[in-house]
Design a protein around this motif. Structure first.
Motif, short mmCIF file in Angstrom:
data_model
loop_
_atom_site.label_atom_id
_atom_site.label_comp_id
_atom_site.label_asym_id
_atom_site.label_seq_id
_atom_site.Cartn_x
_atom_site.Cartn_y
_atom_site.Cartn_z
N PHE A 70 40.41 29.04 33.22
CA PHE A 70 41.22 29.58 34.02
C PHE A 70 40.55 28.79 35.79
O PHE A 70 40.98 28.42 36.59
N GLU A 71 39.07 28.85 35.53
CA GLU A 71 38.74 28.15 36.64
C GLU A 71 38.91 26.78 36.93
O GLU A 71 38.40 26.18 37.85
N LYS A 72 38.93 26.56 35.51
CA LYS A 72 39.20 25.02 35.65
C LYS A 72 40.31 24.37 35.70
O LYS A 72 40.68 24.18 37.04
N ALA A 73 41.48 25.67 35.63
CA ALA A 73 42.92 24.58 35.34
C ALA A 73 42.95 25.24 36.89
O ALA A 73 43.86 24.20 37.51
N TRP A 74 42.39 26.27 37.57
CA TRP A 74 42.70 26.68 39.29
C TRP A 74 41.87 25.85 40.18
O TRP A 74 42.12 26.20 41.46
N GLY A 75 40.61 25.58 39.54
CA GLY A 75 39.84 24.98 40.21
C GLY A 75 39.53 25.94 42.20
O GLY A 75 39.29 26.09 42.73
N ALA A 76 38.87 26.93 41.55
CA ALA A 76 38.83 28.43 42.15
C ALA A 76 37.71 29.21 41.50
O ALA A 76 37.50 29.30 39.96
N ARG A 77 36.83 30.07 42.35
CA ARG A 77 35.75 30.66 41.49
C ARG A 77 36.52 32.32 41.05
O ARG A 77 37.28 32.44 41.31
N LEU A 78 36.56 32.33 39.80
CA LEU A 78 37.43 34.30 39.69
C LEU A 78 36.19 35.26 39.05
O LEU A 78 35.45 35.03 38.53
N SER A 79 37.09 36.51 39.27
CA SER A 79 36.37 37.45 38.83
C SER A 79 36.97 38.13 37.90
O SER A 79 37.78 37.92 36.84
N ASN A 80 35.59 37.67 37.09
CA ASN A 80 35.82 38.75 35.59
C ASN A 80 35.64 39.79 35.12
O ASN A 80 35.14 41.35 33.87
N LYS A 81 35.71 40.71 36.49
CA LYS A 81 36.02 42.55 36.18
C LYS A 81 37.40 42.76 36.44
O LYS A 81 38.48 42.14 37.11
N LEU A 82 37.71 43.36 35.80
CA LEU A 82 39.17 44.10 35.28
C LEU A 82 39.50 44.72 36.09
O LEU A 82 38.91 45.44 37.03
N GLY A 83 41.32 44.65 36.72
CA GLY A 83 41.25 45.22 37.69
C GLY A 83 41.94 46.71 37.94
O GLY A 83 41.81 47.08 36.64
N LEU A 84 42.04 47.05 38.93
CA LEU A 84 43.37 48.09 39.23
C LEU A 84 44.52 48.24 38.33
O LEU A 84 45.55 47.07 38.70
N THR A 85 44.89 49.23 37.93
CA THR A 85 46.50 48.98 37.24
C THR A 85 46.70 49.46 38.77
O THR A 85 46.18 50.90 39.43
#
Lengths: 521, 346
Positions: free
Chosen positions: A207-222
């Motif tokens: 997804f970093e490649k597809a979206w051209g952005a750095r992404l977090s690998n930390k699970l988010g909050l529900t």
């Protein structure tokens, strides 16, 4: 939807189908009335569907796991399991056998209030059917033991091999038009679109490649955890699109308190909802009739939504607002139309890989649809399950977190009614439904009403440890003694002032279907 | 088996009616009371046909095909019979097409036009009932009812509700609730959808527009997860009516009270029409640029001060896949957090 007609037995548990999914219920009624199917309804309330049922199991709210374990115990004891299916398609069956020991019909009758003869009959009816379908909704999941309840149902299905062919299976009916799609395309804290885990390095890279952005690998909050984090002042800002947690969340006094602590809240909606009122910025959005796009229904069917009218004045399509916001924020988004967005979804989402707008006429396509020539998939788990073998899991009976006591002697269960929808923002602004059912009500049994000297239509006070509401009493035989029901659509008598925010530890679903209340005149 | 209809040889299925076999062969036999999803009724006598060798006409909707029968559907005699039937029906039907909301979409009107029914040769008593519009959704005008029983059949056979049936007999026959009370049912509106005349119409659509003035757009209902196909009827920029789509759909011609009747929120005066920014506790109208700029400024400040994970997003199970995909993409790639969820749990 027409699959119900192919079942010999239909088992509906925790779903008031005729009111919450009226058109899906037509298939069940047709199967029973014209195709000779038998119907088992398990619900604490004598819901409308009971009119068509061969058996009604009116278990107490929050005792689903005990009831389902009890059914499975009968099936195993009477040797009604599908041994071939268990051997070939599943694992760990022997592990659960021991854990079921205590769930004898006598024991289950004591916990659930369902006479043991009915438990035995239901188990036989289900197991002996050639094809059997199970339908469930939030009556199963909105409990602190919701995950356990679903696993218990899965055990029942696996032990009898009733899955993977038409007329058999385990079907959650999704409550909102596009709750399936919102999950599919990644509006979840732990997944990108297509249930690709965010904390998996390969997915992150993809997804970093597809979206051209750095992404977090930390699970988010529900969603429920976000409210807690806002309360703890760890979450400082929120962007809310088309949701109204201030009426749909459990314990809304608490939710309001938490949202008020936010430093910044932006709400994008079609009406000034209870949540929008707390916002710093409100963005006027479009409703379903004002935009092109797709919804994915409860059978994974991706269908075209078409723009019919223009949004009022300066209101505009949600996807356009997000693009505007994202570009201003410095993350570039360029799409000419929703069709472009779907092309990107297809490129990044294996289940949607074959989907594009030009293919979505008529009935749409059921995912998984892996390529442009694939016609979609009607039945899942035919040859194997997603994880390979179907896994039996031990399910304990864990009672609801809050049980009735001397001070709060009633069990409150909440849900929808036929005429209105969710937080009422749409139906209560529609002339017919608003004239038809103007206000909320609490369903109360004749026995309890007599004892408390409450008349039908009289205003009563319902309170829990979290809040209190004034509401009209509806004396009815829908509910049994000791149980009351309130629909949650009405802000003036909001059921969620009373409900508890105890969560299922796995799915983080709040226990909206069971808490303790008292009723006073 | 082989049958001949209007000189066309057709391979018909056992148990099929003449009407069904003809329809499959592209021969349209007119009818008022027949509906392919309901039981065969044989009430209106419009679908009468001639079978060679029989000395009377038969109702094609209730007569099963037989091997080698020769059927005529449109002879002079048949047309004369149909015209008489239509004259009889219209002799007890108000001649008020000019104000009827069904005009342009009325099977009886279409047939009267096709068969040239003008004068009423059967002048006599007419049924006169007050219009029942005390229920919240449906206008029931029984003086227009032709007793085709589609409404009672759909209510009983498809919906399993059985709220209405035909009470009394002959001239006094009338579709009614028990004890002829004001309609009180699930209000799915399926009776309105199948009514071939103007006896049952939607209250909120009354006077809003003629059928030929409307555009029709097929879309998906925005309420529960079933995903019913609906057709929006639009005049100018207003949705004036919703019907179940006639195309193939998961709902197969059915809707519920919400899908059928709860759409006027679209034009509610309460709709948000302009961006709003709260200043000193009060909302003030703003331009899109002002609202977006202010939002971006605040989100950026908070992100800088407290980190991306101090921001959360709630997407929506009510919005489209495309809206949801962009929303989570913005939260993840723009804001930089996985704090994105929606109300799947409520």
């Amino acid at each position: 939807m027409e699959e119900a007609e192919k079942a010999d037995v239909i088992f509906v548990i925790g779903s008031n189908t005729t009111e919450t999914h009226p058109v899906a219920a037509l298939g069940i009624k047709k199967a029973v009335r014209y195709k000779g199917a038998k119907l088992i309804v398990a619900d604490p309330r004598r819901i409308d569907l009971c009119r068509f049922a061969d058996l009604h199991l009116g278990h107490r709210p929050g005792t689903d796991a005990a009831l389902i374990n009890g059914l499975l115990k009968v099936i195993i004891d009477e040797d009604l399991t599908d041994k071939k299916f268990i051997a070939e398609r599943t694992e760990c069956f022997d592990d659960i056998k021991d854990s079921l020991k205590q769930f004898t019909p006598e024991y289950v009758e004591k916990i659930t209030g369902v006479p043991k003869e009915r438990i035995i009959n239901a188990a036989r009816m289900y197991a002996n059917a050639k094809n059997a379908l199970i339908y469930y909704t939030m009556g199963i999941t909105q409990h602190t033991n919701g995950t356990g309840n679903v696993r218990a149902l899965a055990n029942l299905v696996l032990s009898t091999g009733k899955i993977g062919r038409e007329g058999s299976g385990l079907n959650p009916l999704r409550g909102q038009n596009n709750v399936q799609g919102a999950c599919d395309v990644g509006a979840l804290p732990e997944y990108y679109s297509g249930y690709q885990k965010v904390n998996d390095e390969k997915n992150q890279e993809k997804f970093e490649k597809a979206w051209g952005a750095r992404l977090s690998n930390k699970l988010g909050l529900t969603a429920t955890e976000m409210t807690e984090a806002a309360d703890a002042e760890r979450l400082k800002a929120m962007y809310v699109m088309g949701e109204n947690p201030l009426l749909s969340d459990p314990d809304i006094n608490h939710t309001r308190h938490a949202f008020e602590k936010l430093e910044f809240l932006v709400v994008q909606d079609i009406f000034m909802s209870e949540t929008a009122e707390l916002a710093d910025v409100v963005l006027p959005a479009s409703c379903f009739a004002e935009k092109d796009g797709t919804f994915t229904n409860t059978e994974r069917r991706i269908q075209m939504v078409r723009k019919a009218v223009e949004p009022p004045e300066e209101a505009t399509e949600d996807w356009k607002i997000i693009i505007k916001l994202s570009n201003a924020f410095g993350y570039k988004m360029e799409y000419k139309s929703p069709a472009d967005i779907m092309d990107e979804i297809a490129a990044n989402t294996p289940q949607y890989a074959g989907i594009s707008f030009d293919r979505l006429n008529g009935l749409g396509i059921q995912w998984p649809c892996p390529d442009k020539n694939h016609s979609g998939t009607r039945t899942l788990h035919k040859e194997k399950f997603t994880r390979g073998k179907g896994l039996f899991t031990k399910v304990e009976f864990i009672p609801s977190r809050e049980l009735p006591d001397n001070e709060y002697p009633f069990i409150l269960t909440t849900g929808r009614m036929l005429t209105h929808y969710h937080t009422g923002t749409m139906t209560r602004r529609s002339a017919g439904p608003n004239e038809h059912v103007k206000e909320g009500y609490v369903e109360l049994s004749h026995e309890d009403a007599n004892r408390l000297n409450i008349k039908n239509g009289e205003k009563v006070k319902v309170s829990s440890r979290r809040g209190q509401i004034d509401i009209k009493a509806k004396v009815t035989d829908m509910v049994s003694q000791g149980i009351v029901f309130i629909p949650f659509h009405f802000k003036e008598a909001a059921a969620n002032m009373l409900t508890s925010r105890e969560l299922d530890p796995v799915a983080k679903i709040p226990e909206l279907k069971s808490c303790a209340v008292k009723i006073e005149k | 088996m082989k049958v001949t209809i209007d000189n066309k040889e057709i391979i018909a299925n056992n148990g099929e009616t003449i009407l069904e076999a003809a329809k499959r062969a592209g021969i349209n036999i007119p009818t008022l009371c027949h509906h392919p999803k309901l039981s065969n009724y044989g009430g209106c006598r419009v679908c009468m046909v001639e079978i060679k060798g029989m000395n009377r006409f038969v109702a094609s909707c209730t007569t099963p095909v037989a091997d080698n029968i020769v059927v005529e559907t449109n002879t002079t005699n048949i047309r004369q019979s149909r015209k008489t039937v239509l004259e009889l029906i219209l002799s007890d039907h108000p001649n008020d097409c000019m104000t009827c909301d069904k005009t342009g979409d009325c099977t009886l009107q279409d047939l009267a036009y096709e068969y040239g029914v003008k004068e009423n040769p059967y002048i006599g008593a007419m049924r006169q009932y007050p219009t029942e519009d005390k229920n919240p959704y449906i206008i029931r005008d029984f003086s227009k009812c032709i007793l085709c029983a589609k409404c009672t059949r759909v209510c009983n056979e498809i919906r399993g509700v059985g709220a209405i049936d035909i009470m009394k007999r002959g001239f006094y026959a009338k579709v009614a609730m028990p004890f002829d009370e004001v309609l009180d049912c699930e209000f799915c509106g399926n009776c309105v959808d199948v009514c071939p005349v103007g006896s049952l119409t939607e209250k909120i659509a009354k006077g809003k527009g003629r059928t030929w003035e409307t555009r029709k757009v097929d879309t998906i209902c925005a309420y529960c997860g079933v995903g019913c196909g609906i057709t929006l009827h639009i005049k100018d920029n207003t949705v004036i009516k919703v019907t179940p789509t006639e195309k193939e759909s998961v709902n197969n011609g059915s809707l519920c009270v919400k899908g059928k009747f709860a759409y006027d929120f679209i034009n509610s005066a309460d709709r948000l029409k302009k961006p709003l920014i709260k200043k000193d506790g009060k909302f003030v109208e703003a331009t899109w640029d002002e609202a977006i700029d202010y939002t971006v400024k605040r989100l950026k400040e908070i992100k800088e001060k407290h980190g991306s994970d101090s921001i959360g997003g709630l997407s929506s199970a009510r919005c489209t896949n495309e809206d949801n995909y962009l929303f989570q993409k913005f939260m993840r790639a723009g804001i930089g957090t996985n704090n994105v969820d929606h109300c799947a749990r409520y």
